[in-house]
Design a protein around this motif. Sequence first.
Motif, PDB file in Angstrom:
ATOM      1  N   THR A  15       0.206  -1.294   0.297  1.00  0.00           N
ATOM      2  CA  THR A  15      -0.096  -0.045  -0.037  1.00  0.00           C
ATOM      3  C   THR A  15       0.661   1.484   0.078  1.00  0.00           C
ATOM      4  OG1 THR A  15      -1.905  -0.988   1.468  1.00  0.00           O
ATOM      5  CG2 THR A  15      -1.912   1.236   1.146  1.00  0.00           C
ATOM      6  N   ALA A  16       0.786   2.125  -0.666  1.00  0.00           N
ATOM      7  CA  ALA A  16       1.674   3.182  -0.716  1.00  0.00           C
ATOM      8  C   ALA A  16       0.602   4.834  -0.382  1.00  0.00           C
ATOM      9  CB  ALA A  16       2.189   3.693  -1.887  1.00  0.00           C
ATOM     10  N   GLN A  17       1.232   5.711  -0.162  1.00  0.00           N
ATOM     11  CA  GLN A  17       0.346   6.453  -0.379  1.00  0.00           C
ATOM     12  C   GLN A  17       1.577   8.019   0.227  1.00  0.00           C
ATOM     13  OE1 GLN A  17      -2.476   7.273   2.350  1.00  0.00           O
ATOM     14  NE2 GLN A  17      -2.400   9.783   2.763  1.00  0.00           N
ATOM     15  N   TYR A  18       1.674   8.632  -1.116  1.00  0.00           N
ATOM     16  CA  TYR A  18       2.726   9.946  -1.357  1.00  0.00           C
ATOM     17  C   TYR A  18       2.291  11.435  -1.566  1.00  0.00           C
ATOM     18  CZ  TYR A  18       4.921   5.506  -4.079  1.00  0.00           C
ATOM     19  OH  TYR A  18       4.284   4.963  -4.229  1.00  0.00           O
ATOM     20  N   ASP A  19       2.905  11.943  -0.539  1.00  0.00           N
ATOM     21  CA  ASP A  19       3.039  13.419  -0.412  1.00  0.00           C
ATOM     22  C   ASP A  19       4.821  14.349  -0.767  1.00  0.00           C
ATOM     23  OD1 ASP A  19       0.358  14.355   1.378  1.00  0.00           O
ATOM     24  OD2 ASP A  19       0.851  12.417   1.940  1.00  0.00           O
ATOM     25  N   LEU A  20       4.107  15.186  -2.180  1.00  0.00           N
ATOM     26  CA  LEU A  20       5.457  15.936  -2.412  1.00  0.00           C
ATOM     27  C   LEU A  20       4.784  16.600  -3.426  1.00  0.00           C
ATOM     28  CD1 LEU A  20       8.841  14.819  -3.116  1.00  0.00           C
ATOM     29  CD2 LEU A  20       7.713  14.062  -4.982  1.00  0.00           C
ATOM     30  N   THR A  43       6.846   2.723  -8.245  1.00  0.00           N
ATOM     31  CA  THR A  43       5.764   2.918  -7.937  1.00  0.00           C
ATOM     32  C   THR A  43       5.043   4.381  -8.216  1.00  0.00           C
ATOM     33  OG1 THR A  43       5.024   0.611  -6.908  1.00  0.00           O
ATOM     34  CG2 THR A  43       3.939   2.051  -6.743  1.00  0.00           C
ATOM     35  N   LEU A  44       5.835   5.254  -7.562  1.00  0.00           N
ATOM     36  CA  LEU A  44       5.381   7.042  -7.365  1.00  0.00           C
ATOM     37  C   LEU A  44       5.129   7.347  -9.179  1.00  0.00           C
ATOM     38  CD1 LEU A  44       4.910   9.591  -6.455  1.00  0.00           C
ATOM     39  CD2 LEU A  44       7.449   9.335  -6.080  1.00  0.00           C
ATOM     40  N   LEU A  45       6.916   6.689  -9.444  1.00  0.00           N
ATOM     41  CA  LEU A  45       7.189   7.111 -10.856  1.00  0.00           C
ATOM     42  C   LEU A  45       5.666   6.678 -12.041  1.00  0.00           C
ATOM     43  CD1 LEU A  45       9.936   8.810  -9.976  1.00  0.00           C
ATOM     44  CD2 LEU A  45      10.751   7.493 -12.146  1.00  0.00           C
ATOM     45  N   HIS A  46       5.380   5.858 -12.075  1.00  0.00           N
ATOM     46  CA  HIS A  46       4.557   4.849 -12.747  1.00  0.00           C
ATOM     47  C   HIS A  46       2.564   5.432 -12.133  1.00  0.00           C
ATOM     48  CE1 HIS A  46       6.883   1.112 -13.847  1.00  0.00           C
ATOM     49  NE2 HIS A  46       7.113   1.902 -14.379  1.00  0.00           N
ATOM     50  N   ALA A  47       2.871   6.148 -11.211  1.00  0.00           N
ATOM     51  CA  ALA A  47       1.316   6.935 -10.918  1.00  0.00           C
ATOM     52  C   ALA A  47       1.634   7.930 -11.458  1.00  0.00           C
ATOM     53  CB  ALA A  47       1.477   6.987  -9.445  1.00  0.00           C
ATOM     54  N   PHE A  57       0.755   4.274 -15.658  1.00  0.00           N
ATOM     55  CA  PHE A  57       0.602   3.566 -15.564  1.00  0.00           C
ATOM     56  C   PHE A  57      -0.309   2.103 -14.406  1.00  0.00           C
ATOM     57  CE2 PHE A  57       4.970   3.907 -17.612  1.00  0.00           C
ATOM     58  CZ  PHE A  57       4.172   4.449 -18.897  1.00  0.00           C
ATOM     59  N   GLU A  58      -0.137   3.580 -13.019  1.00  0.00           N
ATOM     60  CA  GLU A  58      -1.226   2.902 -12.614  1.00  0.00           C
ATOM     61  C   GLU A  58      -2.331   3.855 -12.076  1.00  0.00           C
ATOM     62  OE1 GLU A  58       0.125  -0.084 -10.501  1.00  0.00           O
ATOM     63  OE2 GLU A  58       2.527  -0.454 -11.637  1.00  0.00           O
ATOM     64  N   ARG A  59      -3.378   3.249 -11.280  1.00  0.00           N
ATOM     65  CA  ARG A  59      -4.957   3.381 -10.647  1.00  0.00           C
ATOM     66  C   ARG A  59      -4.567   4.184  -9.254  1.00  0.00           C
ATOM     67  NH1 ARG A  59      -7.510   2.622 -15.487  1.00  0.00           N
ATOM     68  NH2 ARG A  59      -6.164   3.584 -17.154  1.00  0.00           N
ATOM     69  N   PRO A  60      -4.805   5.056  -9.129  1.00  0.00           N
ATOM     70  CA  PRO A  60      -4.494   5.917  -8.067  1.00  0.00           C
ATOM     71  C   PRO A  60      -6.345   5.264  -7.319  1.00  0.00           C
ATOM     72  CG  PRO A  60      -3.052   6.788  -8.831  1.00  0.00           C
ATOM     73  CD  PRO A  60      -3.628   6.485  -9.806  1.00  0.00           C
ATOM     74  N   ASP A 117      13.381   6.618 -15.011  1.00  0.00           N
ATOM     75  CA  ASP A 117      13.271   5.516 -13.686  1.00  0.00           C
ATOM     76  C   ASP A 117      14.440   4.740 -13.114  1.00  0.00           C
ATOM     77  OD1 ASP A 117      12.292   3.984 -12.125  1.00  0.00           O
ATOM     78  OD2 ASP A 117      11.572   2.269 -12.525  1.00  0.00           O
ATOM     79  N   GLU A 118      15.296   4.940 -12.501  1.00  0.00           N
ATOM     80  CA  GLU A 118      17.069   3.902 -12.493  1.00  0.00           C
ATOM     81  C   GLU A 118      17.332   4.476 -13.764  1.00  0.00           C
ATOM     82  OE1 GLU A 118      19.402   3.068  -9.915  1.00  0.00           O
ATOM     83  OE2 GLU A 118      17.300   3.158  -9.076  1.00  0.00           O
ATOM     84  N   PRO A 119      17.679   5.063 -14.311  1.00  0.00           N
ATOM     85  CA  PRO A 119      17.951   5.097 -15.797  1.00  0.00           C
ATOM     86  C   PRO A 119      19.341   4.668 -15.833  1.00  0.00           C
ATOM     87  CG  PRO A 119      17.955   7.348 -15.368  1.00  0.00           C
ATOM     88  CD  PRO A 119      17.804   6.682 -14.249  1.00  0.00           C
ATOM     89  N   PHE A 120      20.253   5.035 -15.008  1.00  0.00           N
ATOM     90  CA  PHE A 120      21.986   5.371 -15.678  1.00  0.00           C
ATOM     91  C   PHE A 120      22.757   3.984 -14.507  1.00  0.00           C
ATOM     92  CE2 PHE A 120      20.790   9.930 -16.294  1.00  0.00           C
ATOM     93  CZ  PHE A 120      20.689   9.560 -17.413  1.00  0.00           C
ATOM     94  N   GLY A 121      21.207   3.143 -14.069  1.00  0.00           N
ATOM     95  CA  GLY A 121      21.578   2.416 -12.881  1.00  0.00           C
ATOM     96  C   GLY A 121      22.648   1.628 -13.295  1.00  0.00           C
TER      97      GLY A 121
END
Lengths: 232, 522
Positions: free
Chosen positions: A15-20, A40-44, A48-51, A154-158
């Motif tokens: 479960t996630a709940q973001y404030d930013l 998940t934050l970036l996908h939301a 791509f994700e349905r909050p 999303d972690e593009p240069f990892g």
Amino acid sequence: MLEIERLALHYPDFTAQYDLTVPAGALCAVIGPSGGGKTTLLHAIAGFERPSAGRLRFAGQDLLPLPPAARPASILFQDHNLFPHLTAAQNVALGLKPSLRLDAGERDRVAAALAEVGLADLAARFPAELSGGQRQRVAIARALLRGKPLMLLDEPFGALDPGLRRDMIGRVDALRRAHGLTVLMTLHTPEDAADTADLFAFVAEGRVQSCGHWTRLIAEDGPEPVRRFLGL
Amino acid sequence: MPGLQRPPAEIVLHPARLTALAILALVCGSLLGLAGAGSGAATPAPLGPYLQHIAASAAVQAGLSTLLSLPVGTALALALLRRRFPGRDLLLALLASAAVAPTIVIAFGIVAIYGRSGLLGTLSGSLGLQAPSIYGLHGIVLAHLVMNAPLVARALLHAFEREPGERLRLAAALGFSAVDCFRHLDWPLIRREAPALAVLVFLLCFTSFAIVLALGGGPANATLEVAIYEAVRFEADFTRAAALAALQLALCLGLAAGLAALTPPIRDEAAADRQASRPDAGALRGPDGFVLLLSIALIAPPLLSVASGLAALPLLASAEVARAAATSAVIAAGAGLAACLLALLLASAARSSPRGTRLPDLAAFAMLGLPPFAFVAGLYALLRGLADPALLGLGLVPLVNALMALPFAYRLLWPVLATGAARYGRLADSLGLQGWNRLVLVEWPALRGALGAAFAFAAALSLGDFGVVALFGGGDLTTLPYLLANRLGAYRTDEAGALALLLVLSAGCLAWLAQRWSRRHA
């Protein structure tokens, strides 16, 4: 300005709940333990994700009703940003027209975008013939061409060497200043962005637990979970 | 680069190579045994025009079946990929059952639906119309379509599921239309998979036996496989059977080798997370629904027609049926295990050369071209002096069934081992992980899902196998399909229907269990 308020997502095991809040034109590095909800934050944000609840606005516009393609955001993944059967130039051209039927002016814009990431000579190569860093630069060129004001990385240069990683972050920084982009970037190695990021968001257990400048996070009296995560 | 070459002994003694050589030796041995069992005087003279005729009619029949099965299967796979609906899992299980159902049951179901006294025949009869006969080329092609369209659909779905989820998200982010999705997501994959699938379907239809025998309606539609069966069973002309079998084997292997060159090499298929949804899901609801309904209308009735055997199930409570079921189960389990073992040994060549190698490929696909009963007859002729015939049969039938399932099992295991080699090969080499240790420590986690599927497929195929048993069945080797053919021949339709139901349910259960197992260990 990107505003995220109590944006909630529910999964059977997470479960996630973001404030930013990220100011327009800022570079925000998203850090935190694996499985903590960074992706998940970036996908939301990308759609791509349905909050299930909460607010998600950019430049005053509500993003939640919009499908991914209509959102003012481009996203880069760690892998598989390019289609293997298309050349670098064609992969960039997808950002303009998925049908790939370009007129002369559009072809020039594709070439210009490739030149901007330093790949003018490699336009005809297939992804398999490019190095990892070059592939990500092709994807960045496509994101630039789409002209979306919000860039999600999303972690593009990892998977790149430390030197190259910093070089790429430097390039992203230069491009965001030149184009006025707002950038969110997840990172496994926070110190890479210590000098560039305006803001660090520490995400763990599905929440943005701390948010602030690097010097504040690593200060003696900085937030304890972040200091533990960084091994300070 | 001499430093990279392995010592010659290691190449020759590689388990994959040894297994391949053993299989090919068995194939050659059986052909020689068959030829030797003949009168000795070769009789190729009367073969000429007849041979051309049956080869041509088999090719036309198989070509038509392939041309129909590929597009229908592809459309079905795409529709299933885009749509999520209640009953989707059930439909997938139905497809799996159709792909592995005994051919004789499919023939039975086609007659039950489309035959003169079948469902459609009765319906049109009550309307005063005379339904066209189902026997002939169209009947054969229809039955092949019912079996192979699901095979194609499932193979493509598996391939799509291995694609990285990022590509779907990217497509959504870039605003791909349905056409763009097809062009950039689907078509590259279809082009990669289609040649191999086309060859597989063509060979399956080219060497089709039970369906051609049941629905062919006479010698006009005979295939090489049927001609070989007749040569062995009715004419006892083993020399001729051996010549025909060798010819069919050569034709099939030549075709497979030629078309395999069209298949682009496998790229590394990295871990896919399957939560990403298709961006074109909204656009094509109508066409997808049409494709799904049409496919269900095509595939379900012949399969579901066996449900009419439900009422007759009590008839099966006899010692004979119980014994046949036990024999079938033992043979199926043996065939499943043997197929897994042989496929694993052959596919282990993928470790050292992930792009594919000639000899294991040849051995894996040999049985697609060689009629199983010719193979058994040859081996039997070769070995009959050495062991008790019944015992020999009980050993040979699972082996032949395993070899028949080998092309499928091999195709399931090969990509897993090849991908593993591409990702962990260097790591395993540097750690000195070879042979058994590498299998257990490195490959097992990725392999067990595919092994479960391979076992289920081989067991289901063996459970429904009629070709081999048609030749040697009876007495101690009475299996369920043999009983079914026997009851059909005696016009005991009730009992036949109940047996068909039992066979389809068993095959469906195996397919369903394999799907659950694969999903859990994906």
